[in-house]
Write a protein that holds these residues in place. Structure first.
Motif, PDB file in Angstrom:
ATOM      1  N   GLU A 221       0.813  -1.208   0.000  1.00 56.11           N
ATOM      2  CA  GLU A 221       0.000   0.000   0.000  1.00 56.11           C
ATOM      3  C   GLU A 221       0.852   1.266   0.000  1.00 56.11           C
ATOM      4  O   GLU A 221       0.473   2.275  -0.595  1.00 56.11           O
ATOM      5  CB  GLU A 221      -0.942  -0.011   1.207  1.00 56.11           C
ATOM      6  CG  GLU A 221      -2.043  -1.069   1.095  1.00 56.11           C
ATOM      7  CD  GLU A 221      -2.943  -1.097   2.314  1.00 56.11           C
ATOM      8  OE1 GLU A 221      -2.773  -0.226   3.198  1.00 56.11           O
ATOM      9  OE2 GLU A 221      -3.808  -1.993   2.383  1.00 56.11           O
ATOM     10  N   SER A 222       1.998   1.214   0.633  1.00 60.74           N
ATOM     11  CA  SER A 222       2.859   2.402   0.666  1.00 60.74           C
ATOM     12  C   SER A 222       3.598   2.589  -0.660  1.00 60.74           C
ATOM     13  O   SER A 222       3.957   3.717  -1.014  1.00 60.74           O
ATOM     14  CB  SER A 222       3.867   2.295   1.809  1.00 60.74           C
ATOM     15  OG  SER A 222       4.749   1.197   1.614  1.00 60.74           O
ATOM     16  N   ALA A 223       3.818   1.512  -1.405  1.00 64.66           N
ATOM     17  CA  ALA A 223       4.575   1.590  -2.652  1.00 64.66           C
ATOM     18  C   ALA A 223       3.691   1.877  -3.859  1.00 64.66           C
ATOM     19  O   ALA A 223       4.143   2.496  -4.824  1.00 64.66           O
ATOM     20  CB  ALA A 223       5.340   0.294  -2.880  1.00 64.66           C
ATOM     21  N   ILE A 224       2.429   1.438  -3.804  1.00 67.81           N
ATOM     22  CA  ILE A 224       1.556   1.495  -4.984  1.00 67.81           C
ATOM     23  C   ILE A 224       0.435   2.495  -4.755  1.00 67.81           C
ATOM     24  O   ILE A 224      -0.349   2.349  -3.814  1.00 67.81           O
ATOM     25  CB  ILE A 224       0.956   0.104  -5.269  1.00 67.81           C
ATOM     26  CG1 ILE A 224       2.070  -0.941  -5.408  1.00 67.81           C
ATOM     27  CG2 ILE A 224       0.114   0.138  -6.541  1.00 67.81           C
ATOM     28  CD1 ILE A 224       1.562  -2.362  -5.449  1.00 67.81           C
ATOM     29  N   PRO A 225       0.311   3.518  -5.610  1.00 72.08           N
ATOM     30  CA  PRO A 225      -0.778   4.492  -5.470  1.00 72.08           C
ATOM     31  C   PRO A 225      -2.146   3.812  -5.512  1.00 72.08           C
ATOM     32  O   PRO A 225      -2.319   2.761  -6.150  1.00 72.08           O
ATOM     33  CB  PRO A 225      -0.582   5.412  -6.681  1.00 72.08           C
ATOM     34  CG  PRO A 225       0.859   5.268  -7.044  1.00 72.08           C
ATOM     35  CD  PRO A 225       1.213   3.845  -6.728  1.00 72.08           C
ATOM     36  N   ALA A 226      -3.097   4.410  -4.839  1.00 74.89           N
ATOM     37  CA  ALA A 226      -4.412   3.785  -4.674  1.00 74.89           C
ATOM     38  C   ALA A 226      -5.092   3.488  -6.001  1.00 74.89           C
ATOM     39  O   ALA A 226      -5.782   2.468  -6.144  1.00 74.89           O
ATOM     40  CB  ALA A 226      -5.303   4.681  -3.816  1.00 74.89           C
ATOM     41  N   HIS A 227      -4.916   4.368  -7.014  1.00 72.68           N
ATOM     42  CA  HIS A 227      -5.624   4.142  -8.274  1.00 72.68           C
ATOM     43  C   HIS A 227      -4.965   3.067  -9.127  1.00 72.68           C
ATOM     44  O   HIS A 227      -5.473   2.721 -10.194  1.00 72.68           O
ATOM     45  CB  HIS A 227      -5.739   5.445  -9.073  1.00 72.68           C
ATOM     46  CG  HIS A 227      -4.432   6.039  -9.501  1.00 72.68           C
ATOM     47  ND1 HIS A 227      -3.589   6.661  -8.621  1.00 72.68           N
ATOM     48  CD2 HIS A 227      -3.824   6.101 -10.708  1.00 72.68           C
ATOM     49  CE1 HIS A 227      -2.518   7.082  -9.261  1.00 72.68           C
ATOM     50  NE2 HIS A 227      -2.634   6.754 -10.529  1.00 72.68           N
ATOM     51  N   LEU A 228      -3.851   2.494  -8.619  1.00 72.16           N
ATOM     52  CA  LEU A 228      -3.167   1.427  -9.337  1.00 72.16           C
ATOM     53  C   LEU A 228      -3.236   0.094  -8.590  1.00 72.16           C
ATOM     54  O   LEU A 228      -2.442  -0.809  -8.809  1.00 72.16           O
ATOM     55  CB  LEU A 228      -1.699   1.809  -9.574  1.00 72.16           C
ATOM     56  CG  LEU A 228      -1.484   3.048 -10.452  1.00 72.16           C
ATOM     57  CD1 LEU A 228      -0.002   3.384 -10.530  1.00 72.16           C
ATOM     58  CD2 LEU A 228      -2.051   2.833 -11.860  1.00 72.16           C
ATOM     59  N   ARG A 229      -4.199  -0.033  -7.710  1.00 71.78           N
ATOM     60  CA  ARG A 229      -4.454  -1.292  -7.018  1.00 71.78           C
ATOM     61  C   ARG A 229      -5.940  -1.401  -6.733  1.00 71.78           C
ATOM     62  O   ARG A 229      -6.679  -0.421  -6.778  1.00 71.78           O
ATOM     63  CB  ARG A 229      -3.649  -1.390  -5.732  1.00 71.78           C
ATOM     64  CG  ARG A 229      -3.726  -0.181  -4.816  1.00 71.78           C
ATOM     65  CD  ARG A 229      -2.755  -0.318  -3.640  1.00 71.78           C
ATOM     66  NE  ARG A 229      -2.492   0.938  -2.958  1.00 71.78           N
ATOM     67  CZ  ARG A 229      -3.235   1.448  -1.972  1.00 71.78           C
ATOM     68  NH1 ARG A 229      -4.287   0.784  -1.535  1.00 71.78           N
ATOM     69  NH2 ARG A 229      -2.903   2.604  -1.418  1.00 71.78           N
ATOM     70  N   GLY A 230      -6.381  -2.616  -6.446  1.00 71.46           N
ATOM     71  CA  GLY A 230      -7.787  -2.817  -6.171  1.00 71.46           C
ATOM     72  C   GLY A 230      -8.198  -2.173  -4.863  1.00 71.46           C
ATOM     73  O   GLY A 230      -7.478  -2.265  -3.861  1.00 71.46           O
ATOM     74  N   ALA A 231      -9.346  -1.544  -4.878  1.00 69.96           N
ATOM     75  CA  ALA A 231      -9.827  -0.886  -3.662  1.00 69.96           C
ATOM     76  C   ALA A 231     -10.062  -1.894  -2.546  1.00 69.96           C
ATOM     77  O   ALA A 231     -10.006  -1.549  -1.365  1.00 69.96           O
ATOM     78  CB  ALA A 231     -11.112  -0.120  -3.969  1.00 69.96           C
ATOM     79  N   ASP A 232     -10.300  -3.155  -2.919  1.00 72.44           N
ATOM     80  CA  ASP A 232     -10.547  -4.204  -1.928  1.00 72.44           C
ATOM     81  C   ASP A 232      -9.300  -5.059  -1.689  1.00 72.44           C
ATOM     82  O   ASP A 232      -9.389  -6.157  -1.137  1.00 72.44           O
ATOM     83  CB  ASP A 232     -11.704  -5.092  -2.380  1.00 72.44           C
ATOM     84  CG  ASP A 232     -11.497  -5.630  -3.798  1.00 72.44           C
ATOM     85  OD1 ASP A 232     -10.462  -5.282  -4.419  1.00 72.44           O
ATOM     86  OD2 ASP A 232     -12.350  -6.388  -4.282  1.00 72.44           O
ATOM     87  N   ASP A 233      -8.126  -4.567  -2.122  1.00 71.83           N
ATOM     88  CA  ASP A 233      -6.848  -5.249  -1.894  1.00 71.83           C
ATOM     89  C   ASP A 233      -6.775  -6.613  -2.572  1.00 71.83           C
ATOM     90  O   ASP A 233      -6.044  -7.504  -2.133  1.00 71.83           O
ATOM     91  CB  ASP A 233      -6.570  -5.419  -0.394  1.00 71.83           C
ATOM     92  CG  ASP A 233      -6.460  -4.096   0.330  1.00 71.83           C
ATOM     93  OD1 ASP A 233      -5.821  -3.175  -0.215  1.00 71.83           O
ATOM     94  OD2 ASP A 233      -7.025  -3.975   1.433  1.00 71.83           O
ATOM     95  N   GLN A 234      -7.495  -6.780  -3.688  1.00 64.19           N
ATOM     96  CA  GLN A 234      -7.489  -8.056  -4.405  1.00 64.19           C
ATOM     97  C   GLN A 234      -6.407  -8.118  -5.478  1.00 64.19           C
ATOM     98  O   GLN A 234      -6.075  -9.211  -5.938  1.00 64.19           O
ATOM     99  CB  GLN A 234      -8.861  -8.289  -5.068  1.00 64.19           C
ATOM    100  CG  GLN A 234     -10.012  -8.483  -4.109  1.00 64.19           C
ATOM    101  CD  GLN A 234     -10.230  -9.936  -3.729  1.00 64.19           C
ATOM    102  OE1 GLN A 234      -9.500 -10.815  -4.131  1.00 64.19           O
ATOM    103  NE2 GLN A 234     -11.266 -10.201  -2.947  1.00 64.19           N
ATOM    104  N   TRP A 235      -5.868  -6.983  -5.898  1.00 59.56           N
ATOM    105  CA  TRP A 235      -4.829  -6.991  -6.930  1.00 59.56           C
ATOM    106  C   TRP A 235      -3.959  -5.746  -6.800  1.00 59.56           C
ATOM    107  O   TRP A 235      -4.378  -4.741  -6.216  1.00 59.56           O
ATOM    108  CB  TRP A 235      -5.452  -7.056  -8.332  1.00 59.56           C
ATOM    109  CG  TRP A 235      -6.320  -5.876  -8.690  1.00 59.56           C
ATOM    110  CD1 TRP A 235      -7.661  -5.745  -8.454  1.00 59.56           C
ATOM    111  CD2 TRP A 235      -5.911  -4.658  -9.320  1.00 59.56           C
ATOM    112  NE1 TRP A 235      -8.104  -4.534  -8.896  1.00 59.56           N
ATOM    113  CE2 TRP A 235      -7.066  -3.839  -9.442  1.00 59.56           C
ATOM    114  CE3 TRP A 235      -4.693  -4.176  -9.801  1.00 59.56           C
ATOM    115  CZ2 TRP A 235      -7.013  -2.567 -10.019  1.00 59.56           C
ATOM    116  CZ3 TRP A 235      -4.652  -2.905 -10.372  1.00 59.56           C
ATOM    117  CH2 TRP A 235      -5.807  -2.122 -10.478  1.00 59.56           C
ATOM    118  N   PHE A 236      -2.755  -5.836  -7.372  1.00 58.37           N
ATOM    119  CA  PHE A 236      -1.784  -4.751  -7.250  1.00 58.37           C
ATOM    120  C   PHE A 236      -0.997  -4.624  -8.552  1.00 58.37           C
ATOM    121  O   PHE A 236      -0.528  -5.626  -9.098  1.00 58.37           O
ATOM    122  CB  PHE A 236      -0.814  -5.031  -6.099  1.00 58.37           C
ATOM    123  CG  PHE A 236      -1.482  -5.209  -4.767  1.00 58.37           C
ATOM    124  CD1 PHE A 236      -1.647  -4.138  -3.908  1.00 58.37           C
ATOM    125  CD2 PHE A 236      -1.968  -6.459  -4.383  1.00 58.37           C
ATOM    126  CE1 PHE A 236      -2.272  -4.298  -2.679  1.00 58.37           C
ATOM    127  CE2 PHE A 236      -2.598  -6.630  -3.161  1.00 58.37           C
ATOM    128  CZ  PHE A 236      -2.758  -5.546  -2.305  1.00 58.37           C
TER     129      PHE A 236
END
Length: 368
Positions: free
Chosen positions: A131-146
């Motif tokens: 979460e600290s490395a990947i901006p929010a709009h580049l990962r799933g809001a439900d933490d299912q993918w990155f």
């Protein structure tokens, strides 16, 4: 080939149904035992964890990710078992069910990643490192993918063309009539771009835009991204849309080779959407934690390693992809393109429009 094979090149082809049927027949014939190519029943017991290893199911070309996997093994001592699936990943996971040995799933294209999520083949992963490395709009809001690396869709322009900036919307400007080259509109790289255009401007405006772009084509929408550079060198067109990382491959090719000549014939301009705060469209290579991961801790360790400075630098230098993590040193060729301002539109919003984008491509006869 000029691409890595996507899980689905156009959502779902009939042969994938056949693949699933074959997998089921193989399972029955083997009495439920898992072969090296691995199929298993969904109702079977979960596979036991194995210390010191992690199983990666991927559609990525092995040569592009092997340096990263080797570096992870050297650092952690954990062996990475790679299962390459150019097609049929969804069907393979469905056939294996709860006995699947998959720990990490890695694909290219946001749409392919969300297909895995929607099919229930992933699980949430809460990780402060990711979460600290990947901006929010580049990962799933439900933490299912990155997202693990970025592929920006850029403008290839003749190196002598007096052009310093560009909007994607400009591709439909009549001044470029007969001067634009692009690959098939149904290719996922372009479908993703067109879906982003829908997200920004709506379907009606995007249809008009696609009609204008088609009217400006110098040749049929076909071939691969590197063919755009080839045709610019040949004088067939002046500009075209393609992925930036191919330019790294071309410019770093053997001097005097065809690919090197193609790369030297062009310059790269990062277009943006002509909206307030608009940026450059990107697609991704991404990873997710498999739903039944038997080596969960090792899987998390691998995913967290892939966003480390070391791994992100390897992405940049070995693949010429853009790091998802800020502050990582770029390959000199990629750095020469200037700063990348990623379009802030969440990729999940883009992907929601991909089927409509595909329908518009057919409606305007873009590939005809």
């Amino acid at each position: 080939m000029d691409q890595e094979m996507p899980v689905n090149t156009r959502f779902r082809a009939p042969r994938t149904i056949l693949a699933a049927a074959c997998a089921a027949l193989l399972l029955a014939a083997c009495g439920g035992e898992r072969a090296e190519t691995g199929t298993a029943g969904a109702d079977a017991e979960a596979a036991p964890a194995a210390a010191g290893e992690v199983n990666l199911y991927t559609t990525r070309e092995p040569g592009l990710i092997q340096p990263l996997l080797d570096a992870f093994t050297a650092q952690s001592g954990t062996r990475v078992n790679t299962v390459l699936l150019k097609d049929g990943l969804l069907e393979r996971l469905g056939a294996e069910g709860a006995r699947s040995t998959a720990d990490v799933l890695m694909v290219v294209d946001t749409g392919n990643m969300l297909d895995l999520v929607e099919a229930g083949h992933t699980q949430p992963l809460q990780s402060e490192v990711l979460e600290s490395a990947i901006p929010a709009h580049l990962r799933g809001a439900d933490d299912q993918w990155f997202a693990m690396s970025l592929r920006d869709r850029v403008l290839y322009a003749h190196r002598d063309l007096e052009l310093e900036s560009f909007h994607y919307e400009d591709l439909a400007d009549p001044q470029w009539k007969g001067k634009v080259c692009i690959r098939s509109g149904q290719h996922p790289y372009n479908t993703s771009l067109f879906a982003a255009m829908i997200a920004h401007h709506g379907a009606e405006a995007t249809e008009q835009w696609l009609t204008g772009v088609k009217a400006n084509l110098a040749r049929k929408a076909a071939g691969g991204d590197r063919d755009v550079a080839r045709d610019i060198l040949a004088g067939i067109c002046d500009i075209g849309i393609a992925n930036a990382y191919y330019v790294g491959r071309m410019k770093n090719a053997e001097p005097g080779s065809e690919q090197h000549q193609w790369g030297e014939a062009i310059k790269v301009i990062r277009p943006t959407f002509d909206v307030e705060g608009g940026g450059t469209h990107v697609n991704i290579s991404g990873a997710a934690l498999a739903r039944h991961a038997p080596n969960r801790d090792n899987a998390v360790a691998l995913m967290e390693y892939l966003v480390s400075d070391e791994a992100q630098s390897l992405y940049a230098r070995a693949n010429y992809e853009y790091p998802v993590k800020a502050g990582v040193e770029l390959d000199p060729v990629v750095a020469s393109f200037g700063e990348l301002t990623v379009d802030p539109l969440p990729l999940t919003e883009v992907v929601a429009n991909r089927r409509e984008a595909s329908a518009l491509v057919d409606k305007v006869g873009f590939d005809n």
